[in-house]
Scaffold this motif. Sequence first.
Motif, PDB file in Angstrom:
ATOM      1  N   GLN A  38       0.820  -1.213   0.000  1.00 50.03           N
ATOM      2  CA  GLN A  38       0.000   0.000   0.000  1.00 50.03           C
ATOM      3  C   GLN A  38       0.855   1.265   0.000  1.00 50.03           C
ATOM      4  O   GLN A  38       0.501   2.249  -0.656  1.00 50.03           O
ATOM      5  N   TYR A  39       1.986   1.248   0.696  1.00 48.49           N
ATOM      6  CA  TYR A  39       2.819   2.449   0.715  1.00 48.49           C
ATOM      7  C   TYR A  39       3.489   2.676  -0.638  1.00 48.49           C
ATOM      8  O   TYR A  39       3.638   3.822  -1.071  1.00 48.49           O
ATOM      9  N   GLY A  44      -3.007   0.061   6.937  1.00 48.03           N
ATOM     10  CA  GLY A  44      -1.620  -0.374   6.982  1.00 48.03           C
ATOM     11  C   GLY A  44      -0.999  -0.107   8.336  1.00 48.03           C
ATOM     12  O   GLY A  44      -0.370  -0.996   8.941  1.00 48.03           O
ATOM     13  N   LYS A  45      -1.168   1.116   8.854  1.00 51.17           N
ATOM     14  CA  LYS A  45      -0.609   1.440  10.165  1.00 51.17           C
ATOM     15  C   LYS A  45      -1.312   0.668  11.270  1.00 51.17           C
ATOM     16  O   LYS A  45      -0.680   0.228  12.238  1.00 51.17           O
ATOM     17  N   GLN A  46      -2.616   0.498  11.143  1.00 47.31           N
ATOM     18  CA  GLN A  46      -3.365  -0.194  12.186  1.00 47.31           C
ATOM     19  C   GLN A  46      -2.928  -1.645  12.331  1.00 47.31           C
ATOM     20  O   GLN A  46      -2.769  -2.164  13.448  1.00 47.31           O
ATOM     21  N   ILE A  47      -2.663  -2.322  11.209  1.00 45.39           N
ATOM     22  CA  ILE A  47      -2.249  -3.717  11.258  1.00 45.39           C
ATOM     23  C   ILE A  47      -0.854  -3.846  11.872  1.00 45.39           C
ATOM     24  O   ILE A  47      -0.586  -4.746  12.677  1.00 45.39           O
ATOM     25  N   VAL A  48       0.051  -2.941  11.487  1.00 41.58           N
ATOM     26  CA  VAL A  48       1.412  -2.982  12.042  1.00 41.58           C
ATOM     27  C   VAL A  48       1.393  -2.735  13.546  1.00 41.58           C
ATOM     28  O   VAL A  48       2.033  -3.463  14.329  1.00 41.58           O
ATOM     29  N   LEU A  49       0.672  -1.709  13.985  1.00 42.61           N
ATOM     30  CA  LEU A  49       0.625  -1.392  15.413  1.00 42.61           C
ATOM     31  C   LEU A  49      -0.069  -2.491  16.201  1.00 42.61           C
ATOM     32  O   LEU A  49       0.306  -2.776  17.350  1.00 42.61           O
ATOM     33  N   SER A  50      -1.083  -3.116  15.612  1.00 46.89           N
ATOM     34  CA  SER A  50      -1.761  -4.218  16.289  1.00 46.89           C
ATOM     35  C   SER A  50      -0.812  -5.398  16.484  1.00 46.89           C
ATOM     36  O   SER A  50      -0.778  -6.010  17.569  1.00 46.89           O
ATOM     37  N   TRP A  96      -7.178  -7.642  -0.802  1.00 46.11           N
ATOM     38  CA  TRP A  96      -5.833  -7.197  -0.441  1.00 46.11           C
ATOM     39  C   TRP A  96      -5.351  -7.884   0.831  1.00 46.11           C
ATOM     40  O   TRP A  96      -4.223  -8.378   0.903  1.00 46.11           O
ATOM     41  N   LEU A  97      -6.207  -7.916   1.855  1.00 48.51           N
ATOM     42  CA  LEU A  97      -5.816  -8.520   3.125  1.00 48.51           C
ATOM     43  C   LEU A  97      -5.633 -10.030   2.985  1.00 48.51           C
ATOM     44  O   LEU A  97      -4.724 -10.610   3.586  1.00 48.51           O
ATOM     45  N   SER A  98      -6.492 -10.656   2.182  1.00 48.09           N
ATOM     46  CA  SER A  98      -6.368 -12.098   1.989  1.00 48.09           C
ATOM     47  C   SER A  98      -5.074 -12.443   1.271  1.00 48.09           C
ATOM     48  O   SER A  98      -4.417 -13.445   1.603  1.00 48.09           O
ATOM     49  N   MET A  99      -4.688 -11.619   0.301  1.00 47.65           N
ATOM     50  CA  MET A  99      -3.440 -11.888  -0.413  1.00 47.65           C
ATOM     51  C   MET A  99      -2.251 -11.807   0.538  1.00 47.65           C
ATOM     52  O   MET A  99      -1.382 -12.692   0.538  1.00 47.65           O
ATOM     53  N   ALA A 100      -2.208 -10.766   1.372  1.00 48.70           N
ATOM     54  CA  ALA A 100      -1.112 -10.641   2.332  1.00 48.70           C
ATOM     55  C   ALA A 100      -1.136 -11.776   3.349  1.00 48.70           C
ATOM     56  O   ALA A 100      -0.090 -12.309   3.729  1.00 48.70           O
TER      57      ALA A 100
END
Length: 513
Positions: free
Chosen positions: A321-322, A399-405, A499-503
């Motif tokens: 995403q970035y 993107g930030k929310q998943i990393v911080l979680s 997108w989330l499923s691919m990752a």
Amino acid sequence: MESLYITYIYKGIGLYGGLFHITVITQTFNIFIYILSAIILQLTAFYPIKIYINNLYNIYESIPKHKIIEKKGEEFKIMEFPLIILFIIIGAILLMSSNDLISIFISIELQSYGLYLLSTLYRNSELATTSGLTYFLLGGLSSCFILLGTSLLYTNSGTTNIDNIYIIYNISDNIQNTTNIITSLYESYYINFSLLILSIGFLFKISAAPFHFWSPDVYDGIPTIVTTFVAIIAKISIFIFFLELVHNTYNTYTNYEYTWINILLISSLLSLIIGTIVGLTQFRIKKLYAYSSISHIGFLLLALSINNVESIQAFLFYLIQYSIANLNAFIILISIGYSFFYFISSNIIYDKLKDKNNSPIQLISQIKGYFYINPLLAISLALTIFSFIGVPPLIGFFGKQIVLSAALDNGYIFITLIAIITSVIGAVYYLGIIKQIFFDKPNYEFKLFSTTEINTNKNDINISNLEHFNIYRLSSSLTLTISILTLIITLFILMPQEWLSMANILAFIFFNY
């Protein structure tokens, strides 16, 4: 249609005697780099090479009929331009798949030398030459660290194959504890030290703090089209290489509390702080982009350092995403610069800027009031900037929310708080750009051509009377690219599952095979 079907290599396959290892991760990001490179390459064809003004003869009789204005980009004058791009892409692809110390060094140098040449491609530009030389010298320094790290790895392991080094790294403690023979060459802290030096060289390449000092000046000096390649393609390949290196040398079996991976956490913390605080003082837009990139690298390194399924999913999603948002930001910046071709400013500072043909937009104040000139392009830039901030429901927020979680779930509370605070502080300089675009008045006046003097009433030519000048509109391919990238950033909330499923699938495959 069968020729368009892509078969993934789930368990991976070795090539050329184990020099390269193709996996589903490398295969996916190979395609991703191809797509991004194709989008960047179309930017070289955007600038109007020849502008025919024959159609305007009936509007302003003072214009010479059949007059042609030449505006040729520097890259069109150099035959080696596509070959250099090819070297960069090949180096990036090979680096992601490298499975040997020799192939790692050759791949990173193939990519790096292509970037050095591309940075100095504009021979008539003093800024590009100076910045390219700076990039070359400091890039050579980082290559020395990489070469030293690979040499120490070979010395302490006796092999150049990465898989063998992983095995030796993970069993070295057991060998030391169960046998009385001399095994000092295989002690894991020796390999830790070697990997530490190797990682410093790669942190130089991606401009992570505290090895970031070259990137703001280089980003600002080289042409914007070249900056797009330097800021996106090179970093993707190094991060994917880092992913496998971290995963296979993570501190699971060794008895040492601190490993080389701790430098990634330290670099992540420094990147978050430096990229945010120093960015507050910037007034040149590409330098601001550089410090913004350093801050986002902090999030990527944080996700990379945790090394579990959740964090790797966050890492892959954030990297994708970035890269998309960063590409859109640079394309819009280039488009804004070219759209000012038929505007003139009374600001003396703008006239004194160097290398305006290759980097039309250099100061943040140059896009002041751009909403009144091109509302759609201004809104697209605003949405991209809001994604950088992490404003919901844009893709950057998730993107930030998943990393911080992932960081909180694994006990990284302090660095998570730092990431949240720096994100809030970083919003200040992002919102400063938004303020100038939407709430300030533009100081530009409409002109016909920079090389043609026309005696006409200013009331006849104004910003609202642009329908006569359709020949200056952005190309359809460029507007389509900006539209698609902006819609991906904006409408992610409507289609998040793909997108989330691919990752998630890539992360599970990475851990299970």
